[in-house]
Every structure is written in C-alpha cells, then in structure tokens.
Design a protein around this motif. Structure first.
Motif, PDB file in Angstrom:
ATOM      1  N   ILE A  13       0.988  -1.074  -0.023  1.00  0.00           N
ATOM      2  CA  ILE A  13      -0.028  -0.059  -0.140  1.00  0.00           C
ATOM      3  C   ILE A  13       0.749   1.087   0.083  1.00  0.00           C
ATOM      4  O   ILE A  13       0.647   2.299  -0.680  1.00  0.00           O
ATOM      5  CB  ILE A  13      -0.902   0.128   1.130  1.00  0.00           C
ATOM      6  CG1 ILE A  13      -1.991  -1.130   1.079  1.00  0.00           C
ATOM      7  CG2 ILE A  13      -1.659   1.582   1.235  1.00  0.00           C
ATOM      8  CD1 ILE A  13      -2.905  -1.342   2.455  1.00  0.00           C
ATOM      9  N   TRP A  17       0.648   3.942  -2.868  1.00  0.00           N
ATOM     10  CA  TRP A  17       0.164   5.313  -2.576  1.00  0.00           C
ATOM     11  C   TRP A  17       1.190   6.274  -2.968  1.00  0.00           C
ATOM     12  O   TRP A  17       0.910   7.690  -3.495  1.00  0.00           O
ATOM     13  CB  TRP A  17      -0.123   5.356  -1.117  1.00  0.00           C
ATOM     14  CG  TRP A  17      -0.875   6.331  -0.665  1.00  0.00           C
ATOM     15  CD1 TRP A  17      -2.182   6.522  -0.601  1.00  0.00           C
ATOM     16  CD2 TRP A  17      -0.419   7.667   0.033  1.00  0.00           C
ATOM     17  NE1 TRP A  17      -2.740   7.659  -0.122  1.00  0.00           N
ATOM     18  CE2 TRP A  17      -1.390   8.337   0.367  1.00  0.00           C
ATOM     19  CE3 TRP A  17       0.974   8.272   0.394  1.00  0.00           C
ATOM     20  CZ2 TRP A  17      -1.501   9.569   0.942  1.00  0.00           C
ATOM     21  CZ3 TRP A  17       0.950   9.269   0.860  1.00  0.00           C
ATOM     22  CH2 TRP A  17      -0.162  10.097   1.311  1.00  0.00           C
ATOM     23  N   CYS A  20       1.308   6.963  -6.683  1.00  0.00           N
ATOM     24  CA  CYS A  20       0.472   8.033  -7.127  1.00  0.00           C
ATOM     25  C   CYS A  20       0.914   9.355  -6.895  1.00  0.00           C
ATOM     26  O   CYS A  20       0.812  10.268  -7.922  1.00  0.00           O
ATOM     27  CB  CYS A  20      -0.910   7.626  -6.317  1.00  0.00           C
ATOM     28  SG  CYS A  20      -1.629   6.023  -6.732  1.00  0.00           S
ATOM     29  N   GLN A  61      -2.684   3.334  -9.465  1.00  0.00           N
ATOM     30  CA  GLN A  61      -4.139   3.612  -9.052  1.00  0.00           C
ATOM     31  C   GLN A  61      -4.897   2.340  -9.251  1.00  0.00           C
ATOM     32  O   GLN A  61      -6.053   2.019  -8.655  1.00  0.00           O
ATOM     33  CB  GLN A  61      -4.725   4.797 -10.010  1.00  0.00           C
ATOM     34  CG  GLN A  61      -4.084   6.122  -9.491  1.00  0.00           C
ATOM     35  CD  GLN A  61      -4.694   7.289 -10.316  1.00  0.00           C
ATOM     36  OE1 GLN A  61      -5.103   6.930 -11.563  1.00  0.00           O
ATOM     37  NE2 GLN A  61      -4.811   8.398  -9.995  1.00  0.00           N
ATOM     38  N   LEU A  64      -4.484  -0.213  -6.549  1.00  0.00           N
ATOM     39  CA  LEU A  64      -5.210   0.377  -5.085  1.00  0.00           C
ATOM     40  C   LEU A  64      -6.841   0.251  -5.157  1.00  0.00           C
ATOM     41  O   LEU A  64      -7.333  -0.216  -4.192  1.00  0.00           O
ATOM     42  CB  LEU A  64      -4.882   1.768  -4.986  1.00  0.00           C
ATOM     43  CG  LEU A  64      -3.355   2.223  -4.425  1.00  0.00           C
ATOM     44  CD1 LEU A  64      -3.205   3.438  -4.426  1.00  0.00           C
ATOM     45  CD2 LEU A  64      -3.265   1.469  -3.116  1.00  0.00           C
ATOM     46  N   GLN A  69      -8.543   0.446  -1.666  1.00  0.00           N
ATOM     47  CA  GLN A  69      -7.828   1.554  -0.955  1.00  0.00           C
ATOM     48  C   GLN A  69      -8.033   2.965  -1.509  1.00  0.00           C
ATOM     49  O   GLN A  69      -8.604   3.079  -2.390  1.00  0.00           O
ATOM     50  CB  GLN A  69      -6.327   1.161  -1.031  1.00  0.00           C
ATOM     51  CG  GLN A  69      -5.842  -0.132  -0.492  1.00  0.00           C
ATOM     52  CD  GLN A  69      -6.266  -0.430   1.063  1.00  0.00           C
ATOM     53  OE1 GLN A  69      -6.066   0.517   1.761  1.00  0.00           O
ATOM     54  NE2 GLN A  69      -6.255  -1.505   1.565  1.00  0.00           N
ATOM     55  N   SER A  70      -7.912   3.710  -0.642  1.00  0.00           N
ATOM     56  CA  SER A  70      -8.029   5.201  -1.066  1.00  0.00           C
ATOM     57  C   SER A  70      -6.895   5.682  -2.041  1.00  0.00           C
ATOM     58  O   SER A  70      -5.984   5.139  -1.825  1.00  0.00           O
ATOM     59  CB  SER A  70      -8.092   6.152   0.198  1.00  0.00           C
ATOM     60  OG  SER A  70      -6.781   6.072   0.705  1.00  0.00           O
ATOM     61  N   ILE A  71      -7.250   6.692  -2.849  1.00  0.00           N
ATOM     62  CA  ILE A  71      -6.401   6.993  -3.847  1.00  0.00           C
ATOM     63  C   ILE A  71      -5.821   8.350  -3.382  1.00  0.00           C
ATOM     64  O   ILE A  71      -6.784   9.196  -3.119  1.00  0.00           O
ATOM     65  CB  ILE A  71      -6.911   7.044  -5.086  1.00  0.00           C
ATOM     66  CG1 ILE A  71      -7.532   6.053  -5.517  1.00  0.00           C
ATOM     67  CG2 ILE A  71      -5.962   7.631  -6.225  1.00  0.00           C
ATOM     68  CD1 ILE A  71      -6.530   4.776  -5.695  1.00  0.00           C
ATOM     69  N   PRO A  72      -4.608   8.773  -3.369  1.00  0.00           N
ATOM     70  CA  PRO A  72      -4.130  10.237  -2.941  1.00  0.00           C
ATOM     71  C   PRO A  72      -4.422  11.324  -3.905  1.00  0.00           C
ATOM     72  O   PRO A  72      -4.815  10.848  -4.990  1.00  0.00           O
ATOM     73  CB  PRO A  72      -2.655  10.082  -2.701  1.00  0.00           C
ATOM     74  CG  PRO A  72      -2.238   8.842  -3.590  1.00  0.00           C
ATOM     75  CD  PRO A  72      -3.392   8.067  -3.587  1.00  0.00           C
ATOM     76  N   PRO A 322      -0.534   9.722   4.957  1.00  0.00           N
ATOM     77  CA  PRO A 322      -0.499   8.322   4.418  1.00  0.00           C
ATOM     78  C   PRO A 322      -1.466   7.381   5.080  1.00  0.00           C
ATOM     79  O   PRO A 322      -2.083   7.808   6.254  1.00  0.00           O
ATOM     80  CB  PRO A 322       0.883   8.014   4.852  1.00  0.00           C
ATOM     81  CG  PRO A 322       1.654   9.227   4.980  1.00  0.00           C
ATOM     82  CD  PRO A 322       0.756  10.169   5.570  1.00  0.00           C
ATOM     83  N   PRO A 323      -1.758   6.626   4.371  1.00  0.00           N
ATOM     84  CA  PRO A 323      -2.662   5.259   4.780  1.00  0.00           C
ATOM     85  C   PRO A 323      -2.214   4.863   6.400  1.00  0.00           C
ATOM     86  O   PRO A 323      -0.939   4.529   6.596  1.00  0.00           O
ATOM     87  CB  PRO A 323      -2.912   4.368   3.930  1.00  0.00           C
ATOM     88  CG  PRO A 323      -2.775   4.891   2.860  1.00  0.00           C
ATOM     89  CD  PRO A 323      -1.499   5.903   3.119  1.00  0.00           C
TER      90      PRO A 323
END
Length: 333
Positions: A13, A17, A20, A61, A64, A69-72, A322-323
């Motif tokens: 991750i 992340w 990205c 992307q 993720l 998972q969230s995308i920055p 960050p996650p």
C-alpha cells in the motif's frame, strides 16, 4: 500456479500510494518541460519520461482501487501552468530526468524486495525496466551531445591486497592520511551530481514561488546544496582528484510560476528524501572516518531542513496523510 488471493500488505500500500503522489507530480513537471523543449532528441526523452509516469500512475491507481484502498489527491493540471515562460535549459531537462531515473531505480528496487502480490511485483518489475530505459535514453542523449559529465578518472596501483591496519580509516585530519579509494570517490561524486541538480532546480523555484515562506525555503535549500557541493568537492580536490562540472545547466530570469507552491514544497521534500538515503548509503560504504563524519553531519542538517518543510506543508494543509491502520485502542475503549 494460481496465486492465493490476498489483500495488499502495508508495504505494498505504501509503495502504490507514494507512487501515485510522485508520478502525478512528475507528470506536471514533464508536461511543462515538454512545452518548452527545443532539441528534438531531448524532446523524445521528455516525451518518454511523461509517458512512463502516466503509465505508472494509472497502474498504481488501478491496483489500489482493486483492493478498495484510498487514492491520494496528489497533483493535477491545477498545479502546473505549462504556458509559464521557460525556466530551465534543455540540458537541465536531461540531467533532471537522468537523476529522476536513478531515484526510480533505487525506490522501485527496494519496493520490489518488500512486495509479495503478483500484480504489484509485475508492475514494479516493469517500472524498474522503464526506469532503466529512461536512464539509458538520457545518458545516450547526453553522450551524443558531448554533455555527459563522467565521474573522475584515476590511476590505480593494480595490486590485490587486504587491509591489515586500523589506520586505513584515517582521514585528512590525522597524521599520514589515507588517499580516498574508488568506492568513496563513487559516492562522493554521485552526491555532488545530485546536489547540483537540486541546486539548479531550487534556484529556479525560488524565483517563481508565490508565498514568501516558500521562496525563503527554496533559497535556503539552494544554499545548503551549494555548501554540500563545496564540501564534497573539497574531499576530492584534497587528494588531487578532479571534480568535473557541467557548465550549461542554466536558469532563466522568469518570475512566473509554472508550478503551485504545494507542488514546489512536495518536490523539495522528495529531493530531501533522496539526499538522506544517498548519504546513509554512502556513509555505510565509506571506510575513512572523516568522510563518514561529514555524511553524518550533513544528514543532520538536511533532516532539520526537511522538518521545517514539513511544518510549512502542515500549516498550509498541503501534506496528505499516508494510510494508517485502524486504531484498535480507540475501538476497544
């Protein structure tokens, strides 16, 4: 053999992340470069760098999203003004991309060694290949134009021997100092080169940043890079090792910002991360105590500079978090 389906690990991750963010920034930079590059050979390299960054962004992307998972937020066209006047020379574009390719090789190589999922390893393996291709394309272009600045040439004694005395670690501040060896030369010169790229970059960014504190921060970074170049150069010249320097990495007199202050601060943070990593590697590979001490001292200075930059980014709400794992302590309470 079919892979057992699992979620992404913490390191995977983190890699995706960060990719990205980094590639979205690189896309903005390369779009701006592409708008102003004049030399057709250099334009080809910039185009390849842009295409590579776009592919890496899309793939990171995608992986993720597959794992929910969230995308920055990263960076977008809002963070770049491609119509701003030229700030750097075509030659600087080549040296900048060459340095970014070296960073990519290092970052993606470490990430591959900490990844398990097949899709992530496949993507990282391809990223390493494209970073290698990017480095070779830039190097070939620099060589063809007579602009490639090689590390120093030296004459060695051509003898095989083993270190049998502790005074081998003696440096310039001791009696009978030992001449710098080729491994130490390699790292010292590499750090001169990366600091030079950073110095020129920050010289231009200091002219165009909108906020006073960002301009001041860039100027401070330029001064640090200049000082570090001088100190590394002295290590070589004290042993009569020549320090090759490029002469055409120019900055124009433009004061129109091609990038947002948010992007400028993030880019500076990336430079700092790269320097810290390079200095740590170089210190571990050096056997002369004065050289190791220099790396430790300069790392401390860079770390302080980095912390001040983080404070600026936090104050402006520019630093994405960050996650992180769910706080189980809070849940249990």
């Amino acid at each position: 053999m079919k892979e057992h389906q699992t979620r992404l690990t913490a390191s995977e991750i983190a890699t995706l992340w960060s990719s990205c963010q980094n590639n979205s920034m690189a896309i903005c930079v390369f779009k701006y470069f592409l708008e102003h590059v004049e030399d057709e050979d250099i334009k080809s390299v910039v185009t390849y760098a842009l295409h590579t960054s776009e592919e890496n962004l899309q793939e990171s992307q995608r992986i993720l999203k597959e794992d929910k998972q969230s995308i920055p937020v990263g960076f977008s066209d809002e963070d770049v003004n491609v119509n701003a006047p030229r700030l750097y020379s075509d030659t600087y574009y080549l040296n900048y991309i060459k340095n970014m390719a070296k960073v990519g090789l290092s970052v993606y190589g470490v990430a591959l060694a900490t990844s398990a999922k097949t899709s992530v390893r496949d993507w990282l393996s391809k990223a390493i290949q494209t970073s290698t291709e990017m480095y070779n394309k830039t190097s070939d272009a620099l060589l063809s134009k007579g602009l490639f600045i090689r590390p120093p040439y030296v004459i060695t004694d051509n003898e095989i021997d083993f270190i049998d005395q502790k005074n081998y670690k003696r440096g310039l501040l001791t009696m009978n100092p030992r001449t710098i060896n080729v491994i130490e030369i390699t790292h010292v010169y590499a750090n001169i080169e990366t600091n030079l790229v950073g110095q020129i970059l920050l010289s231009g960014l200091a002219q165009v940043a909108k906020a006073k504190e960002v301009r001041k921060y860039c100027n401070r970074g330029k001064e640090i890079a200049t000082k570090h170049i001088e100190q590394f150069s002295n290590i070589l010249t004290d042993d009569y090792i020549p320090v090759p320097m490029p002469s055409d990495l120019t900055v124009s007199n433009s004061t129109t910002a091609p990038f947002s202050d948010k992007l400028i601060m993030f880019h500076t943070a990336l430079l700092i991360q790269s320097s810290t990593s390079n200095y740590s590697t170089a210190a571990a590979a050096s056997l002369r105590t004065d050289i190791v001490t220099t790396y430790v001292r300069l790392t401390a200075e860079v770390t302080t500079y980095a912390n001040d930059g983080i404070n600026i980014m936090i104050g402006q709400s520019w630093l994405e978090e960050p996650p992180q794992p769910i706080n189980k302590k809070n849940l249990s309470n």
